[in-house]
Design a protein around this motif. Structure first.
Motif, short mmCIF file in Angstrom:
data_model
loop_
_atom_site.label_atom_id
_atom_site.label_comp_id
_atom_site.label_asym_id
_atom_site.label_seq_id
_atom_site.Cartn_x
_atom_site.Cartn_y
_atom_site.Cartn_z
N THR A 98 -31.11 5.29 16.47
CA THR A 98 -30.83 6.45 15.62
C THR A 98 -30.31 7.62 16.46
O THR A 98 -29.36 8.30 16.11
CB THR A 98 -32.11 6.88 14.87
OG1 THR A 98 -32.64 5.73 14.24
CG2 THR A 98 -31.81 7.92 13.82
N ASP A 101 -26.81 6.87 17.91
CA ASP A 101 -25.82 6.93 16.86
C ASP A 101 -25.40 8.37 16.55
O ASP A 101 -24.34 8.63 16.01
CB ASP A 101 -26.44 6.30 15.60
CG ASP A 101 -25.38 5.82 14.66
OD1 ASP A 101 -24.33 5.36 15.15
OD2 ASP A 101 -25.58 5.92 13.45
N PRO A 126 -17.73 2.59 15.85
CA PRO A 126 -17.78 2.89 14.41
C PRO A 126 -17.81 1.65 13.52
O PRO A 126 -18.48 1.65 12.48
CB PRO A 126 -16.49 3.69 14.18
CG PRO A 126 -16.13 4.25 15.51
CD PRO A 126 -16.63 3.28 16.53
N GLN A 130 -21.82 1.09 13.71
CA GLN A 130 -22.08 1.92 12.53
C GLN A 130 -21.72 1.20 11.22
O GLN A 130 -22.08 1.68 10.14
CB GLN A 130 -21.30 3.24 12.63
CG GLN A 130 -21.76 4.10 13.81
CD GLN A 130 -21.01 5.42 13.93
OE1 GLN A 130 -19.84 5.50 13.57
NE2 GLN A 130 -21.69 6.43 14.45
N ARG A 132 -18.91 0.91 9.61
CA ARG A 132 -18.02 1.60 8.68
C ARG A 132 -16.78 0.75 8.39
O ARG A 132 -16.41 -0.11 9.19
CB ARG A 132 -17.63 2.96 9.27
CG ARG A 132 -18.76 3.99 9.14
CD ARG A 132 -18.56 5.19 10.02
NE ARG A 132 -17.21 5.71 9.91
CZ ARG A 132 -16.65 6.50 10.83
NH1 ARG A 132 -17.31 6.85 11.90
NH2 ARG A 132 -15.44 6.94 10.66
N LEU A 177 -17.16 8.33 16.68
CA LEU A 177 -18.51 8.03 16.19
C LEU A 177 -19.00 9.09 15.21
O LEU A 177 -20.09 8.97 14.66
CB LEU A 177 -19.49 7.93 17.36
CG LEU A 177 -19.25 6.77 18.34
CD1 LEU A 177 -20.04 6.97 19.62
CD2 LEU A 177 -19.62 5.45 17.69
#
Ligand code: ATP
Ligand code: MG
Length: 268
Positions: A98, A101, A126, A130, A132, A177
């Motif tokens: 966390t 990130d 990303p 992440q 995305r 990011l």
């Protein structure tokens, strides 16, 4: 607990950060707070613990004790790790991820993947970490590359780029990011002197745009112009902190003065 970010509070709060490597006590209790949109510059001699502080801020380094807290922002909850608290391995891993990130790190030696193109380097975090959507990430990456003058290098490999170009990719990779906090570890110290200004100019632009940044650098001109606060670290403690105009021009502590004298007159 409210997830609504408090825009007036600090973005980053660090208390009691300690770290030893074996018998070597590298951080002996570091405290700092950084409001949103401010730039903190960290200076200090080699081995004083600057990189260890920076790496602890995004939990790349697991400190022995201390708390690192990042306030929430719109769309993202606060991130907090208490390095000294006994938690399960799984919970610790979640806390580290966390925190990681939420920040983007720019390294002295760029740390690009050599077997990936510029674009692949930028979109890796990303998309893979992440999760995305790729199309959105690629569009954002291309816009960021264009912004730093590297649009035409998107399919080049790191070895085909100059050091300054690689570092600009390093900055774009951190920005991609969408971090809350940008961390820079001596981002220009591996660059040829004529390139240093280009990278510092990009960093100044980011500061002007309101990014919150922690920068380890010995570029005192940059520190004077861009930093809101300068910390002098020596022997794992913060020896002195202050506004750049005060700390760099008229340091109060003899250790700070000696360090700055050496930095400004390296040939004596
Ligand atoms: N993984 C590690 N294992 C053992 N010792 C380490 C490790 N990482 C750092 N150290 C030691 O911790 C001390 C602080 O290192 P750190 O890299 O934080 O210093 P620094 O202020 O960034 O120095 P420099 O200006 O040379 O980059 C040094 O004595 C270093 O040798
Ligand atoms: Mg270092």
């Amino acid at each position: 607990m409210s997830l609504t970010p408090d825009a007036s509070g600090p973005l980053l709060t660090v208390t009691g950060l300690r770290k030893s490597f074996g018998d070597l006590e590298v951080l002996k209790g570091i405290d700092l707070t950084l409001p949103r949109g401010r730039v903190l510059v960290l200076i200090g001699p080699s081995g004083s613990g600057k990189t260890t502080v920076l790496r602890s801020l995004n939990a790349l380094e697991v400190a022995d004790a201390g708390v690192v807290e990042l306030a929430g922002v719109a769309g993202a909850a606060p991130a907090r790790i208490d390095f000294g608290a006994p938690v399960s391995k799984r919970e610790r891993q979640v806390q580290r991820e966390t925190l990681r990130d939420a920040s983007g790190m720019v390294f002295q030696h760029y740390n690009l993947f050599p077997h990936k193109t510029v674009l692949q380097n930028v979109i890796e975090g990303p998309t893979v970490v992440q999760g995305r959507p790729r199309d959105e990430v690629v569009a954002e990456a291309e816009a960021l590359l264009a912004r730093v003058g590297l649009a035409e290098k998107r399919d080049a490999y790191p070895f085909e780029l100059s050091g300054g170009q690689q570092q600009r990719v390093g900055i774009v990779r951190a920005l991609a990011l969408r971090p809350r906090l940008l961390l820079f570890d001596e981002p220009t110290s591996a660059l040829d002197p004529e390139i240093v200004g280009d990278v510092l100019a990009i960093m100044k632009e980011l500061a002007d745009e309101g990014w919150t940044m922690v920068v380890v650098t010995h570029e005192l001109g940059f520190a004077r112009e861009v930093a809101d606060e300068v910390l002098f670290l020596d022997g794992g403690v913060i020896v002195e902190r202050g506004a750049p105009g005060e700390l760099l021009r008229a340091p109060r502590q003899p250790r700070t003065r000696a360090f700055l004298d050496r930095l400004l007159r390296p040939l004596d």
